[in-house]
Motif scaffolding. Structure first.
Motif, PDB file in Angstrom:
ATOM      1  N   GLY A  75      -6.184   7.521  -0.484  1.00 35.41           N
ATOM      2  CA  GLY A  75      -5.819   6.998   0.566  1.00 35.41           C
ATOM      3  C   GLY A  75      -6.225   5.891   1.331  1.00 35.41           C
ATOM      4  N   ALA A  76      -7.654   5.478   0.617  1.00 34.03           N
ATOM      5  CA  ALA A  76      -8.360   4.431   1.259  1.00 34.03           C
ATOM      6  C   ALA A  76      -7.547   3.197   0.910  1.00 34.03           C
ATOM      7  N   PHE A  77      -6.472   3.073   0.078  1.00 31.36           N
ATOM      8  CA  PHE A  77      -5.702   1.809  -0.346  1.00 31.36           C
ATOM      9  C   PHE A  77      -4.510   1.793   0.433  1.00 31.36           C
ATOM     10  N   ASN A  78      -4.314   2.636   1.561  1.00 33.91           N
ATOM     11  CA  ASN A  78      -3.068   2.873   2.219  1.00 33.91           C
ATOM     12  C   ASN A  78      -3.449   1.980   3.548  1.00 33.91           C
TER      13      ASN A  78
ATOM     14  N   LEU B 118      -5.048   3.355   7.311  1.00 35.06           N
ATOM     15  CA  LEU B 118      -6.455   3.021   7.936  1.00 35.06           C
ATOM     16  C   LEU B 118      -6.173   2.280   9.430  1.00 35.06           C
ATOM     17  N   GLN B 119      -5.154   1.720   9.547  1.00 39.78           N
ATOM     18  CA  GLN B 119      -4.932   1.005  10.736  1.00 39.78           C
ATOM     19  C   GLN B 119      -4.704   1.981  11.972  1.00 39.78           C
TER      20      GLN B 119
ATOM     21  N   LEU C 147       1.838  15.496   0.852  1.00 38.33           N
ATOM     22  CA  LEU C 147       2.829  15.229   1.543  1.00 38.33           C
ATOM     23  C   LEU C 147       3.595  13.960   1.748  1.00 38.33           C
ATOM     24  N   MET C 148       2.888  12.930   1.955  1.00 40.13           N
ATOM     25  CA  MET C 148       3.482  11.545   1.838  1.00 40.13           C
ATOM     26  C   MET C 148       3.922  11.202   0.444  1.00 40.13           C
TER      27      MET C 148
ATOM     28  N   ALA D 172       2.815   2.282  -1.386  1.00 38.66           N
ATOM     29  CA  ALA D 172       1.650   1.541  -1.524  1.00 38.66           C
ATOM     30  C   ALA D 172       1.736   0.610  -0.216  1.00 38.66           C
ATOM     31  N   GLY D 173       0.249   0.637  -0.053  1.00 33.50           N
ATOM     32  CA  GLY D 173      -0.142   0.010   1.397  1.00 33.50           C
ATOM     33  C   GLY D 173       0.348   0.953   2.759  1.00 33.50           C
TER      34      GLY D 173
END
Length: 379
Positions: A309-312, A316-317, A205-206, A220-221
């Motif tokens: 999603g590990a790169f977002n 993660l925060q 969805l994002m 990105a991020g």
């Protein structure tokens, strides 16, 4: 003796195909090579369209399976080039595990009769892939579990246990693909079972909202989401979806969490800023994953994140803030890069099939028992 398998994965995010060449001969698996091939815009649009009823879809689905097999073959060709540089030949590779592209996932039975069984459908043409590569192909890795009354998903928890499990602690592994799925891995030797299930939306969805409003395929991020503010009423509406309160075993996909679902939920919020919607969609993923851990993985000491999603970083925060007692890390820190985990899992499942060893966990999928998964297409 080396024990080489190739794993191929194209997931709900519809961004492309990932492949790995895995050596299982040592005490721990070793990824000898990796490769990826992006989907073209038209092919991605066609796959997205095939997630819903549409005109002439049987013919179009067959052609899409052929196209996907050709994409997979190009990934395999790249892997073989990298393998040759390490003196690994195509003849040494025992099989390719090819997941296919899920377009429908309806695993629930409608009756106890065989005709009432659910189904899961992954577009693919494994016969063509075997023809193009000259390597045996193991495919159709979910339907045997569904035939046994299971969800057919997630299949990765057993693999997660073999790679990320610890002897001294419970570990949770979160795959953030288009859909998010969680594995809870008790310590080795524990009487507690491995658990696993789909939490709900991951990136799907994002990504869709980001593409629609920024022209970029992903945030990105998480920078765009971070620039926005939470819309609490929208979050509450999104969380009202009954799937989130269903007990496990459970699995889901674009059949439910589609753009049509999102558009329906957004109608009362037409005046909200796009970046605030993005922030809220990110929080929906965070809340769904945190709720899964709070319900079934409270004893975990660490959350290992893999998938795109590990790169977002913002996501993660937010996960770390929502789960302060856990140490949130990515699979990189555990020897397997985030974009290689799922492809490696399907290499592992292909190996299990050739060994005639079960690939499912009935406690995860709800199947009637352990089953050997997949069908073999000899080269």
């Amino acid at each position: 003796m080396h024990d080489y398998f190739i794993g191929l994965m194209s997931g709900t995010s519809l961004d492309g195909a990932d492949g790995v060449l895995v050596d299982f001969s040592g005490p721990a698996l070793r990824v000898a090579a990796s490769a990826s091939e992006p989907f073209g815009d038209s092919f991605r649009a066609e796959l997205l369209a095939l997630n819903a009823p549409s005109h002439n879809e049987l013919h179009r689905a067959a052609l899409a399976g052929n196209t996907l097999a050709a994409v997979y073959a190009r990934v395999v060709a790249t892997l073989l080039q990298k393998a040759a540089a390490q003196d690994i030949s195509a003849g040494q590779i025992r099989a390719i595990g090819a997941h296919g592209q899920t377009v429908r996932h309806q695993p629930r039975r409608t009756s106890a009769e065989p005709s009432g069984a659910g189904y899961t459908l992954q577009l693919n043409n494994p016969a063509l892939l075997a023809e193009l590569t000259g390597i045996d192909v193991v495919a159709d890795l979910r339907s045997r579990d569904v035939a046994a009354g299971g969800q057919g998903a997630p299949l990765v928890p057993a693999f997660h246990q073999s790679v990320f499990g610890r002897a001294d602690a419970t570990v949770a592994v979160l795959n953030l693909g288009g859909i998010s799925n969680l594995s809870v891995l008790p310590p080795a030797g524990s009487p507690l079972p491995v658990l696993g299930f789909d939490c709900g939306p991951g990136n799907a969805l994002m990504d869709a909202w980001c593409l629609q409003h920024t022209g970029q395929p992903f945030d990105a991020g998480g920078a765009w989401a971070k620039s926005g503010r939470l819309v609490p009423a929208l979050l509450a509406s999104l969380q009202g979806e009954p799937y989130f309160s269903q007990p496990i075993p459970k699995s889901t996909g674009r059949d439910l969490f589609s753009l049509a679902w999102l558009d329906d939920k957004l109608r009362p919020f037409a005046g909200e800023r796009p970046e605030d919607i993005q922030n809220t969609l990110t929080e929906l993923t965070v809340c769904a994953c945190a709720a899964g851990i709070n319900s079934y993985g409270k004893e975990s000491t660490e959350l290992i994140v893999c998938g795109g999603g590990a790169f977002n970083r913002y996501l993660l925060q937010r996960l770390q803030s929502s789960l302060p007692w856990l140490r949130v890390s990515t699979s990189d820190a555990h020897g397997l890069p985030p974009l290689q985990v799922e492809a490696a899992a399907f290499a592992w499942l292909a190996r299990r099939m050739l060994q005639r060893q079960p690939g499912n966990l009935p406690g995860v999928t709800g199947a009637a028992g352990l089953r050997v998964l997949g069908a073999l297409y000899p080269a």
